[in-house]
Design a protein around this motif. Structure first.
Motif, PDB file in Angstrom:
ATOM      1  N   VAL A 538       0.865  -1.174   0.000  1.00 54.48           N
ATOM      2  CA  VAL A 538       0.000   0.000   0.000  1.00 54.48           C
ATOM      3  C   VAL A 538       0.903   1.224   0.000  1.00 54.48           C
ATOM      4  CG1 VAL A 538      -1.806   1.252   1.211  1.00 54.48           C
ATOM      5  CG2 VAL A 538      -1.778  -1.248   1.258  1.00 54.48           C
ATOM      6  N   VAL A 539       0.838   1.996  -1.071  1.00 51.40           N
ATOM      7  CA  VAL A 539       1.760   3.116  -1.219  1.00 51.40           C
ATOM      8  C   VAL A 539       1.019   4.431  -1.452  1.00 51.40           C
ATOM      9  CG1 VAL A 539       3.583   1.666  -2.173  1.00 51.40           C
ATOM     10  CG2 VAL A 539       1.940   2.748  -3.707  1.00 51.40           C
ATOM     11  N   GLU A 540       1.688   5.478  -1.078  1.00 49.02           N
ATOM     12  CA  GLU A 540       1.184   6.816  -1.389  1.00 49.02           C
ATOM     13  C   GLU A 540       1.298   7.008  -2.893  1.00 49.02           C
ATOM     14  OE1 GLU A 540      -0.023   9.191   0.363  1.00 49.02           O
ATOM     15  OE2 GLU A 540       0.450   8.735   2.466  1.00 49.02           O
ATOM     16  N   GLN A 541       0.277   7.569  -3.470  1.00 51.75           N
ATOM     17  CA  GLN A 541       0.290   7.758  -4.910  1.00 51.75           C
ATOM     18  C   GLN A 541       1.550   8.479  -5.385  1.00 51.75           C
ATOM     19  OE1 GLN A 541      -1.777   6.444  -7.119  1.00 51.75           O
ATOM     20  NE2 GLN A 541      -0.551   7.324  -8.769  1.00 51.75           N
ATOM     21  N   ARG A 542       1.916   9.508  -4.651  1.00 54.88           N
ATOM     22  CA  ARG A 542       3.050  10.305  -5.138  1.00 54.88           C
ATOM     23  C   ARG A 542       4.392   9.587  -4.938  1.00 54.88           C
ATOM     24  NH1 ARG A 542       5.185  12.454  -0.645  1.00 54.88           N
ATOM     25  NH2 ARG A 542       3.862  12.525   1.217  1.00 54.88           N
ATOM     26  N   LYS A 544       4.643   6.305  -5.547  1.00 56.03           N
ATOM     27  CA  LYS A 544       4.551   5.036  -6.280  1.00 56.03           C
ATOM     28  C   LYS A 544       5.691   4.834  -7.265  1.00 56.03           C
ATOM     29  CE  LYS A 544       1.172   3.852  -9.355  1.00 56.03           C
ATOM     30  NZ  LYS A 544      -0.180   3.444  -9.798  1.00 56.03           N
ATOM     31  N   ASP A 545       5.956   5.854  -8.065  1.00 57.44           N
ATOM     32  CA  ASP A 545       6.989   5.696  -9.081  1.00 57.44           C
ATOM     33  C   ASP A 545       8.353   5.395  -8.469  1.00 57.44           C
ATOM     34  OD1 ASP A 545       5.004   6.174 -10.844  1.00 57.44           O
ATOM     35  OD2 ASP A 545       5.717   8.126 -11.528  1.00 57.44           O
ATOM     36  N   GLN A 546       8.623   6.036  -7.355  1.00 53.96           N
ATOM     37  CA  GLN A 546       9.909   5.801  -6.699  1.00 53.96           C
ATOM     38  C   GLN A 546       9.974   4.374  -6.152  1.00 53.96           C
ATOM     39  OE1 GLN A 546      12.577   7.659  -6.847  1.00 53.96           O
ATOM     40  NE2 GLN A 546      13.678   6.051  -5.716  1.00 53.96           N
ATOM     41  N   VAL A 547       8.900   3.932  -5.547  1.00 54.46           N
ATOM     42  CA  VAL A 547       8.869   2.559  -5.030  1.00 54.46           C
ATOM     43  C   VAL A 547       9.061   1.568  -6.191  1.00 54.46           C
ATOM     44  CG1 VAL A 547       7.385   0.797  -3.989  1.00 54.46           C
ATOM     45  CG2 VAL A 547       7.454   3.094  -3.021  1.00 54.46           C
ATOM     46  N   LEU A 548       8.411   1.845  -7.301  1.00 53.99           N
ATOM     47  CA  LEU A 548       8.550   0.979  -8.471  1.00 53.99           C
ATOM     48  C   LEU A 548      10.001   0.906  -8.926  1.00 53.99           C
ATOM     49  CD1 LEU A 548       5.385   2.044 -10.482  1.00 53.99           C
ATOM     50  CD2 LEU A 548       5.905  -0.273  -9.699  1.00 53.99           C
ATOM     51  N   GLU A 549      10.605   2.056  -8.962  1.00 54.01           N
ATOM     52  CA  GLU A 549      11.995   2.094  -9.409  1.00 54.01           C
ATOM     53  C   GLU A 549      12.876   1.235  -8.512  1.00 54.01           C
ATOM     54  OE1 GLU A 549      13.309   5.954 -10.773  1.00 54.01           O
ATOM     55  OE2 GLU A 549      15.244   5.614  -9.806  1.00 54.01           O
ATOM     56  N   GLU A 550      12.609   1.315  -7.222  1.00 54.15           N
ATOM     57  CA  GLU A 550      13.399   0.499  -6.300  1.00 54.15           C
ATOM     58  C   GLU A 550      13.103  -0.984  -6.477  1.00 54.15           C
ATOM     59  OE1 GLU A 550      12.927   1.931  -2.298  1.00 54.15           O
ATOM     60  OE2 GLU A 550      13.386   4.003  -2.871  1.00 54.15           O
ATOM     61  N   LEU A 551      11.861  -1.292  -6.754  1.00 57.13           N
ATOM     62  CA  LEU A 551      11.476  -2.703  -6.908  1.00 57.13           C
ATOM     63  C   LEU A 551      12.137  -3.353  -8.120  1.00 57.13           C
ATOM     64  CD1 LEU A 551       7.641  -2.740  -6.100  1.00 57.13           C
ATOM     65  CD2 LEU A 551       9.433  -4.025  -4.903  1.00 57.13           C
ATOM     66  N   VAL A 552      12.230  -2.602  -9.201  1.00 61.61           N
ATOM     67  CA  VAL A 552      12.749  -3.206 -10.434  1.00 61.61           C
ATOM     68  C   VAL A 552      14.265  -3.108 -10.547  1.00 61.61           C
ATOM     69  CG1 VAL A 552      10.587  -2.679 -11.622  1.00 61.61           C
ATOM     70  CG2 VAL A 552      12.534  -1.127 -11.860  1.00 61.61           C
ATOM     71  N   ALA A 683       4.068   0.633   2.526  1.00 60.78           N
ATOM     72  CA  ALA A 683       5.473   0.755   2.135  1.00 60.78           C
ATOM     73  C   ALA A 683       5.720   2.090   1.455  1.00 60.78           C
ATOM     74  CB  ALA A 683       5.863  -0.379   1.200  1.00 60.78           C
ATOM     75  N   GLY A 684       6.956   2.518   1.544  1.00 61.81           N
ATOM     76  CA  GLY A 684       7.364   3.744   0.886  1.00 61.81           C
ATOM     77  C   GLY A 684       8.789   3.591   0.393  1.00 61.81           C
ATOM     78  N   PRO A 685       9.263   4.574  -0.316  1.00 65.27           N
ATOM     79  CA  PRO A 685      10.640   4.514  -0.825  1.00 65.27           C
ATOM     80  C   PRO A 685      11.628   4.279   0.306  1.00 65.27           C
ATOM     81  CG  PRO A 685       9.468   6.393  -1.737  1.00 65.27           C
ATOM     82  CD  PRO A 685       8.587   5.813  -0.677  1.00 65.27           C
ATOM     83  N   GLY A 686      12.572   3.400   0.045  1.00 63.70           N
ATOM     84  CA  GLY A 686      13.610   3.160   1.033  1.00 63.70           C
ATOM     85  C   GLY A 686      13.245   2.158   2.109  1.00 63.70           C
TER      86      GLY A 686
END
Length: 696
Positions: A538-542, A544-552, A683-686
Motif C-alpha cells: 500500500v503506497v502513497e500515490q506520489r 509510487k513511481d519511486q517505489v517501483l523504481e526500487e522494486l525493479v 510501504a514507501g521509498p527506502g
DNA sequence: AAAAAAC
C-alpha cells in the motif's frame, strides 16, 4: 499524418547527416555510425550515463542525441518532452535509424539484389528454419555490429511483403524445413522450449506432491503466523485472519464444488449469458466466477502414460520429446484422447501447465486422419485454425505447433495484424494446413476473400474466456461461423476452448458453436500449490513511481504491468533514466518494436519489461522472478494471468501489487476471488520490504 | 475506462 510525425521529421532534419544524406546514426553501435566503435554492448545490469546516451542501437529506448547532456535536474522536463518524442522515436526514429544505414547497405549490395529478394523470404522461414542462420552468418561480416541483427530481422520483416512472391520459388525449401524446424527455436526465441518448460514434467509432478497439500492449506497457517510477525506493517490485520479462516474451508469447498461442476446447472445460465452477450449486457462478476462443470484429472493418474499411449503418433511424439515434452502433463493427458475422439473440448489448466501442446499435438494428429491425400496440395484451404488474443501469443503458439505440424508434413502460417499482407496472402495462396493468428487479421483476410475457412474442421480458441470479451466476441463468432460444420467424413467439426481461467464467460460461444463438449481440468491446481509468493504494497500515490523504481532495480528478470500504454511508456522511460535496463511492450508500438522489445527481455539484454495487459496472458519468458503490478489488475483473472508470468517451470516467483490506500478493498476482493492469500503492507521509498522484494 | 484486435 499525425502532428507528432511532423515533429519527428523535424528532429530528423536537425540531425547530423551522413555523406549519403541520410541521418547519421546516433549510436556508435549502429551500422550507420562511421566513427570507430569504442564499446561493445555490455552485459552489466546497469548503464552508466554515457552508455545510456549512446545506447540507441539497443533499440528500445529511443535515442537521445549524443550531444544533449542530461542530468537529474533536466530529467523531468526532458521526460515530459520525450513523452511525445518517444512514440515517434520509438517507432519511427528508431526504425529510421535502422533504415537509413540499411539503404546504404543495400546500395552496397546493389548487385546482389536478387539475392536479397531471396533472402527476404528466408527470413520468414527463419522463424522456423536453421538454414537461415547460415545466411546470417554470411551476412555477419557486412554488419558493423552483430548485436544489431535482431533489429534487422524485424526490419526485414516489414519489407518482406513484396518479396514474398519469391517464396513460391522456394517451396521446395520448405520441405527442407521440416528437418530444421526444431532448431529454429534455439536460435530465435527458444520459444518452443519455453513452452516445453511450461509443460515440463517436473512441475506437474511437483503438483502431484502438492495436490495433497492443498488440503494442507492449513500448512499455510504457520505462514500466516510468520506474517503475523510482520503484523505492524499490515493494514487491517483484523480482516485478514478472517479472510484466511474463510479460505481454509474454501479449499475444501472447492472439493465440494466439484460435484457441482458436474451438474448441468450451468446450462440455463449459459443461455442467459448468451442472450446477455447479444444484448451487450456484461455479466456480473459472480456469473463469470461460475465454474464450468469439469472432469478433474488427477496428476498421479497420468504417471507413466506416454503421448503414444494417448493416441499421438510416433513422429509427433518424437518431435514433442525433442521439444522437451517427453511425457504428457495432466491437462494434456486429460484432453488429448477426447480431441482425438473428435469431441469438442473445454480445457482449464493453470498458467504454464502445457495447454499449447494439449491442443496442438492432437490437432495435428487429427488433421493427419482427416487429411488423406490432400497434403501439400497447392492452394489447399486450411483445415485447422488457432486463435489467440494477442499477436505475441499467436507467434508463440506457432513456435510450438509448427514443429509438430512439420514433423508430419503439414504447414502452419501466422495470420496477424501489424505486418504487411503480402507474405500472409502469399502463404495462403500456396496453401497451408493450420492457421495460427489473431481475430482481426483473420477476419480481414476472410472478408477480402483471401482466406477460406470453409474446410476448417478443428478450431481452437486459446485464452477462450478473454476471446469472449467485448470487442473480441463478435469477430470470433464471425470467424467460427465461417468454419466447416462437418468433416469430409461427415463427422462434426471440432471446437477446442482453452484457458487458465475458463469459466462461464465462454457460455455464449459454447452454446452457439460447441456440441456436448467434454470439460477438463486438473485436480490440485490451486494457489496453495503454486510457487508464487504474493505481496501487496500500500503506497502513497506520489511515492509510487519511486517505489517501483526500487522494486525493479534488482537483478532478476521483472515484468511490470501498467494499466495504460502511456504509463507503461513513462515508467520504462523513468527506469532507463535511473540506469536500469528496461523496455516496454504495449499497443502503441509498431509490431517490429513489440517483437523486438519482447525479445530484449527473453534474451536478457534488458531485465525489466514494462507492459500493458497485452503481455498478461500466455506469454512465456524464462526465469521471470518478479512480477510487479504498478496498477492493480481489473479483475481476478487479470491477476492470475499477470502473476502467471512468473513462478513457471516450478521456479520460485514473486508478485508485488501496488495499491493506493483507497483501493485496498478492491484488491482484497480480487485476491479473494483468485483464492490468493497476501498481506497488505504499507510501504514507501527506502523501506526494507521494498529492498527485500527487489532483491529476489 | 483501458487494452487488445484490421487498415
Amino acid at each position: 499524418m499525425a502532428p507528432y510525425d511532423k515533429g519527428a521529421r523535424q528532429r530528423a532534419d536537425d540531425r547530423v547527416r551522413h555523406p549519403n544524406g541520410t541521418p547519421a546514426a546516433r549510436s556508435s553501435k549502429h551500422r550507420g555510425f562511421r566513427a570507430a566503435d569504442p564499446s561493445q554492448p555490455r552485459q552489466k545490469q546497469r548503464w552508466d550515463a554515457e552508455e545510456r546516451r549512446g545506447r540507441s542501437a539497443q533499440g528500445e529506448r529511443p535515442a537521445r542525441p549524443n550531444w544533449e547532456p542530461r542530468d537529474g535536474g533536466q530529467r523531468r522536463d526532458d521526460r515530459g518532452a520525450r513523452g511525445f518524442d518517444r512514440n515517434d522515436r520509438g517507432a519511427r526514429g528508431y526504425d529510421r535509424d535502422d533504415r537509413a544505414p540499411r539503404r546504404s547497405d543495400r546500395d552496397d549490395r546493389a548487385p546482389r539484389r536478387f539475392e536479397r529478394d531471396d533472402r527476404a523470404p528466408r527470413r520468414d522461414d527463419r522463424d522456423d528454419r536453421a538454414p537461415r542462420r547460415f545466411d546470417r552468418d554470411d551476412r555477419a561480416p557486412r554488419r558493423f555490429d552483430r548485436d544489431e541483427r535482431p533489429q534487422r530481422r524485424s526490419f526485414d520483416r516489414d519489407d518482406r511483403a513484396p518479396r514474398r512472391f519469391d517464396r513460391d520459388d522456394r517451396a521446395p525449401r520448405r520441405f527442407d524445413r521440416d528437418d530444421r524446424a526444431p532448431r529454429r527455436f534455439d536460435r530465435d526465441d527458444r520459444a518452443p522450449r519455453r513452452d516445453d518448460r511450461d509443460d515440463r514434467a517436473p512441475r506437474r509432478f511437483d503438483r502431484d506432491d502438492r495436490a495433497p497439500r492443498r488440503f494442507d492449506r492449513d500448512d499455510r497457517a504457520p505462514r500466516r503466523d510468520d506474517r503475523d510477525d510482520r503484523a505492524p506493517r499490515r493494514f487491517d490485520r483484523d480482516e485478514r485472519p478472517q479472510r484466511r479462516d474463510d479460505r481454509a474451508p474454501r479449499s475444501f469447498d472447492r472439493d465440494d464444488r466439484a460435484p457441482r461442476r458436474f451438474d448441468r446447472d450451468d446450462r440455463p445460465q449459459r443461455r442467459d449469458a448468451r442472450d446477455e452477450a447479444r444484448t451487450g449486457y456484461v455479466p456480473a462478476d459472480d456469473v463469470k466466477l461460475e465454474k464450468l462443470q469439469a472432469e478433474a484429472t488427477i496428476a498421479a493418474d497420468v504417471e507413466g502414460v506416454s503421448f503414444t499411449d494417448l493416441g499421438i503418433g510416433g513422429n509427433i511424439s518424437r518431435t514433442l520429446a525433442e521439444m522437451g515434452a517427453t511425457s504428457p502433463f495432466p491437462i494434456q493427458a486429460a484432453t488429448i484422447p477426447d480431441v482425438l475422439a473428435g469431441k469438442d473440448v473445454l480445457g482449464r489448466g493453470r498458467t504454464g501447465s502445457g495447454k499449447t501442446i494439449a491442443f496442438g499435438a492432437p490437432l495435428v494428429e487429427k488433421l493427419m486422419e482427416h487429411g488423406g491425400g490432400t497434403k501439400r496440395r497447392m492452394g489447399r484451404a486450411p483445415r485447422a485454425l488457432i486463435l489467440a488474443p494477442t499477436r505475441e501469443l499467436a507467434l508463440q503458439i506457432d513456435r510450438t505447433v509448427q514443429p509438430i505440424a512439420r514433423s508430419v508434413g503439414l504447414f502452419t502460417t501466422q495470420i496477424y495484424g501489424g505486418v504487411p499482407y503480402g507474405r500472409q496472402e502469399g502463404a495462403l495462396e500456396r496453401g497451408v494446413d493450420i492457421i495460427v493468428g489473431t481475430p482481426g487479421r483473420v477476419q480481414d483476410l476472410m472478408n477480402k476473400g483471401k482466406l477460406d475457412l470453409s474446410e476448417v474442421v478443428v478450431s481452437v480458441l486459446d485464452e477462450a474466456d478473454h476471446m469472449c470479451d467485448l470487442g473480441f466476441l463478435e469477430p470470433v463468432r464471425e470467424i467460427l461461423s465461417a468454419t466447416a460444420e462437418v468433416t469430409p467424413h461427415g463427422d462434426r467439426a471440432q471446437k477446442l476452448l482453452f484457458s487458465a481461467t475458463l469459466d462461464a464467460q465462454v457460455a455464449s460461444l459454447v452454446s452457439e458453436f460447441l456440441h456436448e463438449p467434454s470439460v477438463h481440468e486438473v485436480a490440485g491446481e490451486d494457489q496453495a500449490s503454486s510457487t508464487i509468493d504474493h505481496r501487496v504494497l500500500v503506497v502513497e500515490q506520489r511515492q509510487k513511481d519511486q517505489v517501483l523504481e526500487e522494486l525493479v532495480a534488482g537483478d532478476g528478470k521483472t515484468i511490470v504491468f501498467a494499466r495504460t500504454r502511456a504509463y507503461a511508456e513513462r515508467l520504462a522511460d523513468q527506469f532507463e533514466d535511473a540506469g536500469i535496463r528496461a523496455t516496454s511492450l504495449h499497443g502503441d508500438l509498431n509490431q517490429s518494436r513489440r517483437t523486438r522489445n519482447l525479445q530484449l527481455l527473453t534474451s536478457g539484454r534488458v531485465n525489466v519489461l514494462v507492459a500493458t495487459d497485452v503481455a498478461a496472458r500466455g506469454i512465456h519468458v524464462d526465469d521471470v522472478s518478479l512480477v510487479v503490478q504498478a496498477d492493480a489488475p481489473d479483475d481476478y483473472k487479470a491477476y492470475l494471468h499477470r502473476s502467471g508470468r512468473t513462478g513457471r517451470a516450478g521456479k520460485q516467483g514473486t508478485v508485488v501489487t501496488l495499491v493506493p490506500r483507497g483501493r485496498r478493498r478492491k484488491i482484497e476482493g480480487i485476491l479473494e476471488n483468485a483464492e490468493i492469500e497476501a498481506d497488505l503492507v504499507e510501504a514507501g521509498p527506502g523501506d526494507g520490504i521494498v529492498a527485500e522484494l527487489a532483491a529476489r
